[in-house]
Design an enzyme around this catalytic site. Sequence first.
Site, PDB file in Angstrom:
ATOM      1  N   ASP A 121       0.876  -1.188   0.000  1.00  0.00           N
ATOM      2  CA  ASP A 121       0.000   0.000   0.000  1.00  0.00           C
ATOM      3  C   ASP A 121       0.903   1.224   0.000  1.00  0.00           C
ATOM      4  O   ASP A 121       2.131   1.095  -0.184  1.00  0.00           O
ATOM      5  CB  ASP A 121      -0.949  -0.008   1.218  1.00  0.00           C
ATOM      6  CG  ASP A 121      -2.278   0.685   0.922  1.00  0.00           C
ATOM      7  OD1 ASP A 121      -2.272   1.928   0.776  1.00  0.00           O
ATOM      8  OD2 ASP A 121      -3.311   0.002   0.822  1.00  0.00           O
ATOM      9  N   HIS A 163     -13.060  -1.641  -7.776  1.00  0.00           N
ATOM     10  CA  HIS A 163     -14.329  -0.884  -7.742  1.00  0.00           C
ATOM     11  C   HIS A 163     -14.088   0.600  -7.438  1.00  0.00           C
ATOM     12  O   HIS A 163     -14.969   1.423  -7.641  1.00  0.00           O
ATOM     13  CB  HIS A 163     -15.367  -1.540  -6.803  1.00  0.00           C
ATOM     14  CG  HIS A 163     -15.350  -1.062  -5.387  1.00  0.00           C
ATOM     15  ND1 HIS A 163     -16.500  -0.902  -4.648  1.00  0.00           N
ATOM     16  CD2 HIS A 163     -14.325  -0.728  -4.570  1.00  0.00           C
ATOM     17  CE1 HIS A 163     -16.183  -0.491  -3.432  1.00  0.00           C
ATOM     18  NE2 HIS A 163     -14.876  -0.374  -3.361  1.00  0.00           N
TER      19      HIS A 163
HETATM   20  C1  LIG Z   1     -11.013   0.348  -0.578  1.00  0.00           C
HETATM   21  S1  LIG Z   1      -9.441   0.200   0.152  1.00  0.00           S
HETATM   22  C2  LIG Z   1      -9.275  -1.559   0.251  1.00  0.00           C
HETATM   23  C3  LIG Z   1      -8.321  -1.966   1.326  1.00  0.00           C
HETATM   24  C4  LIG Z   1      -8.222  -3.478   1.567  1.00  0.00           C
HETATM   25  N1  LIG Z   1      -7.840  -4.185   0.358  1.00  0.00           N
HETATM   26  C5  LIG Z   1      -9.526  -4.014   2.109  1.00  0.00           C
HETATM   27  O1  LIG Z   1     -10.125  -4.889   1.482  1.00  0.00           O
HETATM   28  O2  LIG Z   1      -9.956  -3.573   3.179  1.00  0.00           O
HETATM   29  C6  LIG Z   1      -8.356   0.639  -1.200  1.00  0.00           C
HETATM   30  C7  LIG Z   1      -6.888   0.600  -0.821  1.00  0.00           C
HETATM   31  O3  LIG Z   1      -6.111   0.907  -1.990  1.00  0.00           O
HETATM   32  C8  LIG Z   1      -5.014   1.705  -1.572  1.00  0.00           C
HETATM   33  N2  LIG Z   1      -4.512   2.460  -2.726  1.00  0.00           N
HETATM   34  C9  LIG Z   1      -5.173   3.375  -3.474  1.00  0.00           C
HETATM   35  N3  LIG Z   1      -4.384   3.850  -4.442  1.00  0.00           N
HETATM   36  C10 LIG Z   1      -3.181   3.213  -4.313  1.00  0.00           C
HETATM   37  C11 LIG Z   1      -1.952   3.297  -5.009  1.00  0.00           C
HETATM   38  N4  LIG Z   1      -1.798   4.111  -6.063  1.00  0.00           N
HETATM   39  N5  LIG Z   1      -0.943   2.495  -4.596  1.00  0.00           N
HETATM   40  C12 LIG Z   1      -1.098   1.681  -3.529  1.00  0.00           C
HETATM   41  N6  LIG Z   1      -2.235   1.560  -2.831  1.00  0.00           N
HETATM   42  C13 LIG Z   1      -3.262   2.338  -3.206  1.00  0.00           C
HETATM   43  C14 LIG Z   1      -5.588   2.581  -0.497  1.00  0.00           C
HETATM   44  O4  LIG Z   1      -4.575   3.125   0.332  1.00  0.00           O
HETATM   45  C15 LIG Z   1      -6.499   1.599   0.241  1.00  0.00           C
HETATM   46  O5  LIG Z   1      -5.804   0.945   1.285  1.00  0.00           O
END
Ligand SMILES: C[S@@+](CC[C@H](N)C(=O)[O-])C[C@H]1O[C@@H](n2cnc3c(N)ncnc32)[C@H](O)[C@@H]1O
Length: 347
Positions: A202, A247
């Site tokens: 992340d 999503h």
């Molecule tokens: C909706 S959350 C889902 C978190 C986890 N997979 C869950 O099921 O609870 C989306 C995740 O994608 C990460 N994220 C968004 N853009 C990102 C990027 N460019 N690189 C790495 N992580 C990213 C966010 O920090 C967040 O933790």
Amino acid sequence: MIWPMIDVSVLQVIYRFKLAQAVPLDGGATYAQIAEKTGLSEHRVSSVIRQAMTNQIFHEDSLNHVVHTAISAILVKDPAMWDWVGYFVEEAYPSSARWTEAMLRYPNSQEPNESPFAVAFSDAAPEGFFKYLSDNKVTQARFFGAMKGVGTAPGLQYHHVANGYAWDRLGSATVVDVGGSTGHVSIALAKIFPNLNFVVQDFPHTVQQAQESLPAEFQERISFMPHDIFRPQPVRGSVYLMRHICHDWSDKYSIKILQQIVPAMDADSKIIMVEHVVLPPGHRSFLEEKQTRNLDLHMFTMLNSQERSADEWARLVAAADPRLKIASIQKPPGSDDSVIEVVLSQS
Ligand SMILES: C[S@@+](CC[C@H](N)C(=O)[O-])C[C@H]1O[C@@H](n2cnc3c(N)ncnc32)[C@H](O)[C@@H]1O
């Protein structure tokens, strides 16, 4: 059909002026007392609260004396529910009023910075919702609180991820939890499947905090790695778990995310997506149908993204790479999400 906007406006006043907190959980308060605490006139307070009562938020147990109901009390007792309401009334609600403006200004846009949210908050958030969150600590804390609350809903419990896929058949594989936040899903899986190891990827600030707070029993099996999902996947030949990642992104960006993983895949690799799979109308109860349609449009509102049907998931993975195929879709009983297994065909 038009009047529900009043319901949400009332909720926004309850949130902004902390009306729920102005009514003691034991004993209640008069409109005059609530008015004094909040700075609103007695008339305005009673109009708002009496409208809220039509949704079972607050109750008047004697003339002009307000007590809590289960719904209003939960706003006081449960910080995650308070954050959830706050996120909806402060960010999602004003953004929802800008759909048509966004559609007209940016027809069929797939860009997060052209979403209805970005139109509504054009001064404060020209780069879209996620950038706005990272720049605004109060909003970020509220959103994380809201997401934590949502995660406790029965249909989103982590055991569904465990039940939705034959993880034990993977042997001693390494699972790369792409966009895995603080590793809560990996930790839940690690508890049940002792042969699996996990790499949680992340943003740097997220994984650093998570590494420090990881319970000692998982230190050997779960590691954290800063990684941008739009950069090439550095861990090769693994199983790539992506829960609630695509999503958040339109097809254009979801395709890019998947394409970063494909070169790292070998013949045994899989991408396991845990996501909503939308059914055509008429397959679910009225409330489930409404919830799904609302969620799909909420993703549009905030991010210009969407929920997807099985066909749309299949088209998405094929657009990322024609060798990618959906091998299975499992929806565990009681789960809101399905587990989508994607493999890379070698032919
Ligand atoms: C909706 S959350 C889902 C978190 C986890 N997979 C869950 O099921 O609870 C989306 C995740 O994608 C990460 N994220 C968004 N853009 C990102 C990027 N460019 N690189 C790495 N992580 C990213 C966010 O920090 C967040 O933790």
